[in-house]
Design an enzyme around this catalytic site. Sequence first.
Site, PDB file in Angstrom:
ATOM      1  N   TYR A  53      -9.288  11.395   4.210  1.00  0.00           N
ATOM      2  CA  TYR A  53      -9.423  11.297   2.747  1.00  0.00           C
ATOM      3  C   TYR A  53     -10.735  11.922   2.271  1.00  0.00           C
ATOM      4  O   TYR A  53     -10.813  12.462   1.173  1.00  0.00           O
ATOM      5  CB  TYR A  53      -9.329   9.841   2.281  1.00  0.00           C
ATOM      6  CG  TYR A  53      -8.037   9.176   2.685  1.00  0.00           C
ATOM      7  CD1 TYR A  53      -6.828   9.541   2.103  1.00  0.00           C
ATOM      8  CD2 TYR A  53      -8.020   8.199   3.682  1.00  0.00           C
ATOM      9  CE1 TYR A  53      -5.632   8.931   2.479  1.00  0.00           C
ATOM     10  CE2 TYR A  53      -6.829   7.586   4.062  1.00  0.00           C
ATOM     11  CZ  TYR A  53      -5.640   7.956   3.458  1.00  0.00           C
ATOM     12  OH  TYR A  53      -4.475   7.361   3.850  1.00  0.00           O
TER      13      TYR A  53
ATOM     14  N   GLU B 248      -3.403  14.879   2.890  1.00  0.00           N
ATOM     15  CA  GLU B 248      -3.897  13.993   1.829  1.00  0.00           C
ATOM     16  C   GLU B 248      -4.320  14.752   0.575  1.00  0.00           C
ATOM     17  O   GLU B 248      -4.515  14.139  -0.476  1.00  0.00           O
ATOM     18  CB  GLU B 248      -5.076  13.156   2.351  1.00  0.00           C
ATOM     19  CG  GLU B 248      -4.738  12.258   3.538  1.00  0.00           C
ATOM     20  CD  GLU B 248      -3.570  11.308   3.278  1.00  0.00           C
ATOM     21  OE1 GLU B 248      -3.319  10.983   2.103  1.00  0.00           O
ATOM     22  OE2 GLU B 248      -2.896  10.914   4.245  1.00  0.00           O
TER      23      GLU B 248
ATOM     24  N   HIS C 219       0.045  11.915  -5.582  1.00  0.00           N
ATOM     25  CA  HIS C 219      -0.483  11.970  -4.214  1.00  0.00           C
ATOM     26  C   HIS C 219       0.665  11.814  -3.207  1.00  0.00           C
ATOM     27  O   HIS C 219       0.802  12.609  -2.270  1.00  0.00           O
ATOM     28  CB  HIS C 219      -1.529  10.857  -4.032  1.00  0.00           C
ATOM     29  CG  HIS C 219      -2.027  10.714  -2.633  1.00  0.00           C
ATOM     30  ND1 HIS C 219      -3.205  11.283  -2.190  1.00  0.00           N
ATOM     31  CD2 HIS C 219      -1.511  10.087  -1.550  1.00  0.00           C
ATOM     32  CE1 HIS C 219      -3.384  11.006  -0.923  1.00  0.00           C
ATOM     33  NE2 HIS C 219      -2.372  10.279  -0.501  1.00  0.00           N
ATOM     34  N   GLU C 220       1.483  10.797  -3.418  1.00  0.00           N
ATOM     35  CA  GLU C 220       2.566  10.534  -2.459  1.00  0.00           C
ATOM     36  C   GLU C 220       3.592  11.660  -2.454  1.00  0.00           C
ATOM     37  O   GLU C 220       4.060  12.079  -1.394  1.00  0.00           O
ATOM     38  CB  GLU C 220       3.252   9.196  -2.775  1.00  0.00           C
ATOM     39  CG  GLU C 220       2.346   7.979  -2.655  1.00  0.00           C
ATOM     40  CD  GLU C 220       1.619   7.886  -1.331  1.00  0.00           C
ATOM     41  OE1 GLU C 220       2.123   8.413  -0.318  1.00  0.00           O
ATOM     42  OE2 GLU C 220       0.511   7.324  -1.288  1.00  0.00           O
TER      43      GLU C 220
ATOM     44  N   HIS D 127       0.852  -1.193   0.000  1.00  0.00           N
ATOM     45  CA  HIS D 127       0.000   0.000   0.000  1.00  0.00           C
ATOM     46  C   HIS D 127       0.896   1.255   0.000  1.00  0.00           C
ATOM     47  O   HIS D 127       1.780   1.395   0.839  1.00  0.00           O
ATOM     48  CB  HIS D 127      -0.941   0.008   1.203  1.00  0.00           C
ATOM     49  CG  HIS D 127      -1.965   1.087   1.084  1.00  0.00           C
ATOM     50  ND1 HIS D 127      -3.188   0.888   0.465  1.00  0.00           N
ATOM     51  CD2 HIS D 127      -1.937   2.392   1.428  1.00  0.00           C
ATOM     52  CE1 HIS D 127      -3.862   2.016   0.455  1.00  0.00           C
ATOM     53  NE2 HIS D 127      -3.129   2.944   1.034  1.00  0.00           N
TER      54      HIS D 127
ATOM     55  N   HIS E  46       2.758  14.520  -0.275  1.00  0.00           N
ATOM     56  CA  HIS E  46       3.172  14.355   1.130  1.00  0.00           C
ATOM     57  C   HIS E  46       4.630  14.764   1.309  1.00  0.00           C
ATOM     58  O   HIS E  46       4.981  15.493   2.231  1.00  0.00           O
ATOM     59  CB  HIS E  46       3.038  12.887   1.550  1.00  0.00           C
ATOM     60  CG  HIS E  46       1.629  12.391   1.709  1.00  0.00           C
ATOM     61  ND1 HIS E  46       0.687  13.054   2.456  1.00  0.00           N
ATOM     62  CD2 HIS E  46       1.018  11.262   1.257  1.00  0.00           C
ATOM     63  CE1 HIS E  46      -0.447  12.350   2.434  1.00  0.00           C
ATOM     64  NE2 HIS E  46      -0.274  11.272   1.714  1.00  0.00           N
TER      65      HIS E  46
HETATM   66  O1  X8Z Z   1      -4.161   5.398   1.261  1.00  0.00           O
HETATM   67  C1  X8Z Z   1      -4.152   6.246   0.401  1.00  0.00           C
HETATM   68  C2  X8Z Z   1      -2.836   6.761  -0.173  1.00  0.00           C
HETATM   69  C3  X8Z Z   1      -1.761   6.799   0.822  1.00  0.00           C
HETATM   70  S1  X8Z Z   1      -2.001   7.994   2.045  1.00  0.00           S
HETATM   71  C4  X8Z Z   1      -2.398   5.878  -1.305  1.00  0.00           C
HETATM   72  N1  X8Z Z   1      -5.308   6.690  -0.145  1.00  0.00           N
HETATM   73  C5  X8Z Z   1      -6.588   6.181   0.282  1.00  0.00           C
HETATM   74  C6  X8Z Z   1      -6.773   4.729  -0.106  1.00  0.00           C
HETATM   75  O2  X8Z Z   1      -5.988   4.223  -0.927  1.00  0.00           O
HETATM   76  O3  X8Z Z   1      -7.689   4.102   0.393  1.00  0.00           O
HETATM   77  C7  X8Z Z   1      -5.437   7.728  -1.166  1.00  0.00           C
HETATM   78  C8  X8Z Z   1      -6.904   7.836  -1.443  1.00  0.00           C
HETATM   79  C9  X8Z Z   1      -7.611   7.041  -0.388  1.00  0.00           C
HETATM   80 ZN    ZN Z   2      -1.786   9.868   1.436  1.00  0.00          ZN
END
Ligand code: X8Z
Ligand code: ZN
Length: 612
Positions: free
Chosen positions: A519, A409, A381-382, A351, A385
């Site tokens: 999120y 986020e 997205h990453e 993940h 951060h």
């Molecule tokens: O977990 C994340 C990122 C890392 S902070 C990839 N997200 C959530 C998910 O994958 O469930 C981004 C959007 C929602």
């Molecule tokens: Zn994230």
Amino acid sequence: MSKSLVKVSKLSAVIALTLGVSACSKIEAESKPVTVDKTIEAKQFIKDAESKMADLSIEINRSEWIYSNFITQDTAALAASVSEKYTAASVELATTSAQFANLPLSDAEKRKLNILRSSIVLPAPLDVVKNAELANISAELNGLYGKGKYCFEDGHCLTQPELSAIMGTSTNPDELLEVWQGWREIAKPMRPLFEREVELANEGAKDLGYADLSELWRSNYDMKPDEFSTELDRLWGQVKPLYDSLHCYVRGELNEQYGDDVAPASGAIPAHLLGNMWAQSWGNIYEQVAPENADPGYDVTELLAKHNFDEIKMVEQAETFFTSLGFEPLPDTFWERSLFVQPEDRDVVCHASAWDLDSRDDIRIKMCIQKTAEDFTVIHHELGHNFYQRAYKDQPFIFKNSANDGFHEAIGDTVALSITPDYLKQIGLLDEVPDASKDIGLLLKQALDKVAFLPFGLMIDQWRWKVFSGEITPEQYNKAWWELREKYQGVKAPIARSEADFDPGAKYHVPGNVPYTRYFLAHILQFQFHQSLCEIAGDNGPVHRCSIYGNKEAGAKLNTMLEMGQSKPWPEALAAVTGTKEMDAKAVLDYFAPLQTWLDEQNSTANRQCGW
Ligand code: X8Z
Ligand code: ZN
């Protein structure tokens, strides 16, 4: 044991309720020597706490990094042991910080005390044995998820990203169902561990003076916990009509494609048909539901392949976006130390996450990149951060975080909203920019990702908060999960589920103990940021066609907010970019306004009965 998906090297999380005490007057302080002594003690305490947490954070970040990159019995044990030490220190500081309420301290000092008190995501009870138990459970849950695989009848086994790739591309309902069901097997053994984790962390939250862990988690938003819950309801109310129109349209199209037996024309949509393992974003079924005459005619996954983008090139391209805004390039160590490709010889937590190992320059990402449009966005997205982390690195340690966790986020996603056809042409990926007649296609693709996500982003913690408060008991974990899935998303399990299942555990953030409301907030905030940055960039066209690529003014404005870290209440950070102190989903509605009209026309022409 990970505290947060953004691996901020410190107590993760955010903010503080204002203490409700204005700075005491000098006279009052002088007339109470005890207060003066106590105030000096408090100031020293804050300094010591900051340096202690800064030191400890490096150790915990390294041990978590190693564990997530190399999941074994031994790395789990070592990570649990460091986590135990870290949690004990955090809990002690949080407990002590409560003693210094009501003193004549500066706003910054009061804020730091509040952050120390409220930012522990998984607080252990004071009891050392229970602390050790909690650390071990947390490490085990993370490991179970990271190691998770589904093995098909012929014996070949696939990891999470590989299974997700099938969910994102297959249109065979039997195959989708098998993968959907198969992945959820990994979560069954998590149930007793999760139940005990909740018990222990609730006890820890109570030791810190909170009613339960739900109240603690909701205490990180510069307002009272219940006010925050109300605020979420308000935001959801703003976007729900748009979601309902999208749901109605997608359900109708799926019904036409799959027929009544697989995809009924009414009621909730079966969760395996939406192009995603958790039915959280639906962009992968765009082709299946695309409008006939308004399709922009390109697919970013195909463009990446056509132009030979490998994993590294995808990251480099995303970095270029940030440098085009005026941010410094990523350090060499980012490229040397990050994980970009799933290793074949060991278990890792695939993940995606972004890390800040030393709270200065040692920033990295860890991601099993697939060469798809979806992962191209996740890379942005990453990096959002990482660029945030670097922007606030000169803040005092306790303020090295985002304004609230939704801000962290939202940054990379904001930038990714600028991946428009114009931008793709500018970087040489696309030959011809589709004209305005294709806007509905562009907007529908974006809505399938962003609007579809909203109720999912909300429901996870609606479930968890009720679990923490005891309103949902362990005997109801799975049933309550699907009730909330249906209530918010209008999505249902494709086959009967029972309490022998533990479907929440099949979503990373549950075993990973990462709060999820962030999120939902990010999916509202990113549209506010995008709208404002486009104005700053002087783009007067439709906001869904606006790209801030290369615009230094927009970049500088964004940076003023990022640099603030967590030093000010989040409304002030929000105002730094948008001029407003309110979170407001109007920016979402503005962005999708032409689509909403179109969806409603389609639904009414097809005579669809919306709702579920
Ligand atoms: O977990 C994340 C990122 C890392 S902070 C990839 N997200 C959530 C998910 O994958 O469930 C981004 C959007 C929602
Ligand atoms: Zn994230």
